[in-house]
Scaffold this motif. Structure first.
Motif, PDB file in Angstrom:
ATOM      1  N   GLU A 161      18.808 -30.358 -19.728  1.00  0.00           N
ATOM      2  CA  GLU A 161      19.328 -29.063 -19.267  1.00  0.00           C
ATOM      3  C   GLU A 161      18.586 -28.572 -18.028  1.00  0.00           C
ATOM      4  N   VAL A 162      17.298 -28.901 -17.952  1.00  0.00           N
ATOM      5  CA  VAL A 162      16.456 -28.460 -16.837  1.00  0.00           C
ATOM      6  C   VAL A 162      15.486 -29.590 -16.485  1.00  0.00           C
ATOM      7  N   VAL A 163      15.183 -29.719 -15.195  1.00  0.00           N
ATOM      8  CA  VAL A 163      14.165 -30.670 -14.735  1.00  0.00           C
ATOM      9  C   VAL A 163      12.976 -29.879 -14.199  1.00  0.00           C
ATOM     10  N   LEU A 164      11.781 -30.226 -14.649  1.00  0.00           N
ATOM     11  CA  LEU A 164      10.557 -29.691 -14.058  1.00  0.00           C
ATOM     12  C   LEU A 164      10.015 -30.745 -13.097  1.00  0.00           C
ATOM     13  N   PHE A 165       9.981 -30.411 -11.831  1.00  0.00           N
ATOM     14  CA  PHE A 165       9.409 -31.309 -10.823  1.00  0.00           C
ATOM     15  C   PHE A 165       7.980 -30.865 -10.587  1.00  0.00           C
ATOM     16  N   LEU A 166       7.049 -31.649 -11.098  1.00  0.00           N
ATOM     17  CA  LEU A 166       5.634 -31.287 -11.060  1.00  0.00           C
ATOM     18  C   LEU A 166       4.967 -31.914  -9.841  1.00  0.00           C
ATOM     19  N   VAL A 167       4.235 -31.093  -9.092  1.00  0.00           N
ATOM     20  CA  VAL A 167       3.488 -31.593  -7.940  1.00  0.00           C
ATOM     21  C   VAL A 167       2.043 -31.108  -8.038  1.00  0.00           C
ATOM     22  N   ASP A 168       1.165 -31.835  -7.378  1.00  0.00           N
ATOM     23  CA  ASP A 168      -0.252 -31.473  -7.349  1.00  0.00           C
ATOM     24  C   ASP A 168      -0.494 -30.570  -6.147  1.00  0.00           C
ATOM     25  N   ALA A 169      -0.638 -29.260  -6.405  1.00  0.00           N
ATOM     26  CA  ALA A 169      -0.805 -28.302  -5.311  1.00  0.00           C
ATOM     27  C   ALA A 169      -2.087 -28.549  -4.529  1.00  0.00           C
ATOM     28  N   SER A 170      -3.100 -29.127  -5.186  1.00  0.00           N
ATOM     29  CA  SER A 170      -4.379 -29.332  -4.517  1.00  0.00           C
ATOM     30  C   SER A 170      -4.329 -30.457  -3.500  1.00  0.00           C
ATOM     31  N   GLU A 171      -3.296 -31.305  -3.561  1.00  0.00           N
ATOM     32  CA  GLU A 171      -3.172 -32.426  -2.630  1.00  0.00           C
ATOM     33  C   GLU A 171      -2.170 -32.162  -1.518  1.00  0.00           C
ATOM     34  N   GLY A 172      -1.437 -31.062  -1.622  1.00  0.00           N
ATOM     35  CA  GLY A 172      -0.401 -30.806  -0.627  1.00  0.00           C
ATOM     36  C   GLY A 172       0.812 -31.682  -0.870  1.00  0.00           C
ATOM     37  N   MET A 173       1.757 -31.652   0.069  1.00  0.00           N
ATOM     38  CA  MET A 173       2.980 -32.432  -0.053  1.00  0.00           C
ATOM     39  C   MET A 173       2.781 -33.818   0.548  1.00  0.00           C
ATOM     40  N   GLY A 174       3.129 -34.849  -0.227  1.00  0.00           N
ATOM     41  CA  GLY A 174       2.979 -36.215   0.256  1.00  0.00           C
ATOM     42  C   GLY A 174       4.304 -36.949   0.319  1.00  0.00           C
ATOM     43  N   GLY A 175       4.259 -38.178   0.809  1.00  0.00           N
ATOM     44  CA  GLY A 175       5.463 -38.993   0.927  1.00  0.00           C
ATOM     45  C   GLY A 175       6.113 -39.259  -0.419  1.00  0.00           C
ATOM     46  N   VAL A 234      21.543 -34.498  -7.995  1.00  0.00           N
ATOM     47  CA  VAL A 234      21.467 -34.045  -9.379  1.00  0.00           C
ATOM     48  C   VAL A 234      21.969 -32.613  -9.490  1.00  0.00           C
ATOM     49  N   ARG A 235      22.856 -32.361 -10.434  1.00  0.00           N
ATOM     50  CA  ARG A 235      23.403 -31.017 -10.610  1.00  0.00           C
ATOM     51  C   ARG A 235      22.560 -30.171 -11.566  1.00  0.00           C
ATOM     52  N   THR A 236      21.676 -30.811 -12.285  1.00  0.00           N
ATOM     53  CA  THR A 236      20.811 -30.096 -13.230  1.00  0.00           C
ATOM     54  C   THR A 236      19.878 -29.149 -12.482  1.00  0.00           C
ATOM     55  N   PRO A 237      19.665 -27.925 -12.982  1.00  0.00           N
ATOM     56  CA  PRO A 237      18.701 -27.020 -12.333  1.00  0.00           C
ATOM     57  C   PRO A 237      17.314 -27.658 -12.282  1.00  0.00           C
ATOM     58  N   ILE A 238      16.657 -27.540 -11.135  1.00  0.00           N
ATOM     59  CA  ILE A 238      15.330 -28.134 -10.961  1.00  0.00           C
ATOM     60  C   ILE A 238      14.332 -27.033 -10.641  1.00  0.00           C
ATOM     61  N   ILE A 239      13.290 -26.954 -11.455  1.00  0.00           N
ATOM     62  CA  ILE A 239      12.221 -25.983 -11.240  1.00  0.00           C
ATOM     63  C   ILE A 239      11.018 -26.707 -10.643  1.00  0.00           C
ATOM     64  N   LEU A 240      10.548 -26.227  -9.513  1.00  0.00           N
ATOM     65  CA  LEU A 240       9.349 -26.791  -8.895  1.00  0.00           C
ATOM     66  C   LEU A 240       8.125 -26.163  -9.550  1.00  0.00           C
ATOM     67  N   VAL A 241       7.265 -26.988 -10.104  1.00  0.00           N
ATOM     68  CA  VAL A 241       6.040 -26.516 -10.745  1.00  0.00           C
ATOM     69  C   VAL A 241       4.847 -26.995  -9.923  1.00  0.00           C
ATOM     70  N   LEU A 242       4.157 -26.052  -9.303  1.00  0.00           N
ATOM     71  CA  LEU A 242       2.979 -26.365  -8.504  1.00  0.00           C
ATOM     72  C   LEU A 242       1.764 -26.347  -9.427  1.00  0.00           C
ATOM     73  N   ASN A 243       1.298 -27.523  -9.806  1.00  0.00           N
ATOM     74  CA  ASN A 243       0.214 -27.630 -10.773  1.00  0.00           C
ATOM     75  C   ASN A 243      -1.157 -27.672 -10.082  1.00  0.00           C
ATOM     76  N   LYS A 244      -2.189 -27.472 -10.884  1.00  0.00           N
ATOM     77  CA  LYS A 244      -3.592 -27.533 -10.461  1.00  0.00           C
ATOM     78  C   LYS A 244      -3.955 -26.416  -9.478  1.00  0.00           C
ATOM     79  N   ILE A 245      -3.368 -25.231  -9.708  1.00  0.00           N
ATOM     80  CA  ILE A 245      -3.676 -24.103  -8.816  1.00  0.00           C
ATOM     81  C   ILE A 245      -5.118 -23.636  -8.981  1.00  0.00           C
TER      82      ILE A 245
END
Length: 300
Positions: free
Chosen positions: A89-103, A115-126
């Motif tokens: 029903e939902v996708v959590l896209f987890l990223v490491d906030a301490s590393e910034g955005m990578g390839g 993808v039509r499923t709602p995607i929530i961006l989760v910025l982890n390691k704040i």
């Protein structure tokens, strides 16, 4: 007063290796069911965690980290993660906030664009960064994709995790309670026990060993006095790796057993007698038959 309608659904957790997916799910569930390691690509299967309240039930799917494949096992892991996008029903896209955005993050965003499923961006390691550094990172991700929500958290410390759960509830449809309220995973105990043993090996070894390891439970039985007997086999790819895992005079294997026994006893609530064996299956990560025997079934 109208009765509150029960809601339920499945939530997939995706992201690069080592961004904290397993840590987040364990934090939510309140007990370790997915292994945690500082080494990437440690989750190999979809681990299902069940979170239940009086009004809702969320079944979390913790997927393998999406990465550049180097073996048939790596290909299986990527496909497992990507298939999850259309199953929930939902996708959590987890990223490491301490590393910034990578390839790797940009690659996953590309995979999600159809993808039509709602995607929530989760910025982890704040907890590892200064708050002002979050704003430009959030703006950068907003330019890549129209996320349903963007939520900063610390999975390790639990910061803002309750906010994330509250937002997830908004995306759940009305539905049944799939599992009993006290059930935290749909995986059999044998699977979780094998993963806990593998976690200890990851912690105590380095270099090529962690990714050359597989663990299976050969036998599991309960004595009349309540003691659970577990016989597990640790598979490695080469004879030299077998010697490393066993250690000098069996010292490392003994330590692996002691650490794993502690976590398994907490999981099962019983005393444990754990017997470990180490066997060699040469190049098992690239052999379809062996991967099937070890439980890695390719998803199409």
């Amino acid at each position: 007063m109208a009765k509150v309608k029960f809601k339920s659904g499945f939530v997939g957790i995706v992201g690069r290796p080592n961004v904290g997916k397993s840590t987040l799910m364990n934090q939510v569930i309140g007990q370790k069911i997915a292994i945690m390691s500082d080494k990437p690509q440690t989750t190999r299967n979809k681990i299902h965690g069940v979170y239940t309240t009086e009004t809702s039930q969320i079944v979390f799917l913790d997927t393998p980290g999406i990465h550049k494949r180097q073996s048939k096992l790596g290909d299986y892991m990527n496909q497992t993660a990507l298939n999850t996008l259309g199953e929930v029903e939902v996708v959590l896209f987890l990223v490491d906030a301490s590393e910034g955005m990578g390839g790797g993050d940009r690659y996953i965003v590309e995979q999600m664009k159809n993808v039509r499923t709602p995607i929530i961006l989760v910025l982890n390691k704040i907890d590892r960064i200064d708050p002002p550094a979050l704003l430009p990172l959030i703006e950068g991700y907003r330019k890549l994709y129209d996320f349903a929500e963007i939520i900063p958290v610390s999975a390790k410390n639990g910061n803002n995790v309750s906010t994330l759960l509250g937002q997830l509830d908004n995306y759940l449809p009305e539905g049944p309670q799939y599992y009993p309220a006290d059930q935290i995973t749909d995986h059999p105990e044998q699977f979780v026990c094998a993963e806990l043993i593998r976690e200890k090996i990851l912690r105590l070894t380095r270099e090529e060993i962690p990714h050359s390891i597989a663990v299976t439970i050969e036998a599991m039985s309960v004595e009349d006095n309540g003691v659970v007997n577990i016989s597990a086999v640790i598979f490695v790819e080469r004879d030299s790796q077998k010697g490393i895992v066993i250690g000098k005079q069996g010292a490392l294997l003994k330590e692996i057993g002691q650490l794993a026994r502690h976590d398994i006893q907490n999981l099962l609530g019983s005393k444990i007698f754990l017997e470990l064996w180490v066997k060699v299956k040469k190049d098992w990560r690239n052999q379809d038959r062996v991967l099937r025997d070890l439980g890695f079934h390719r998803e199409v």
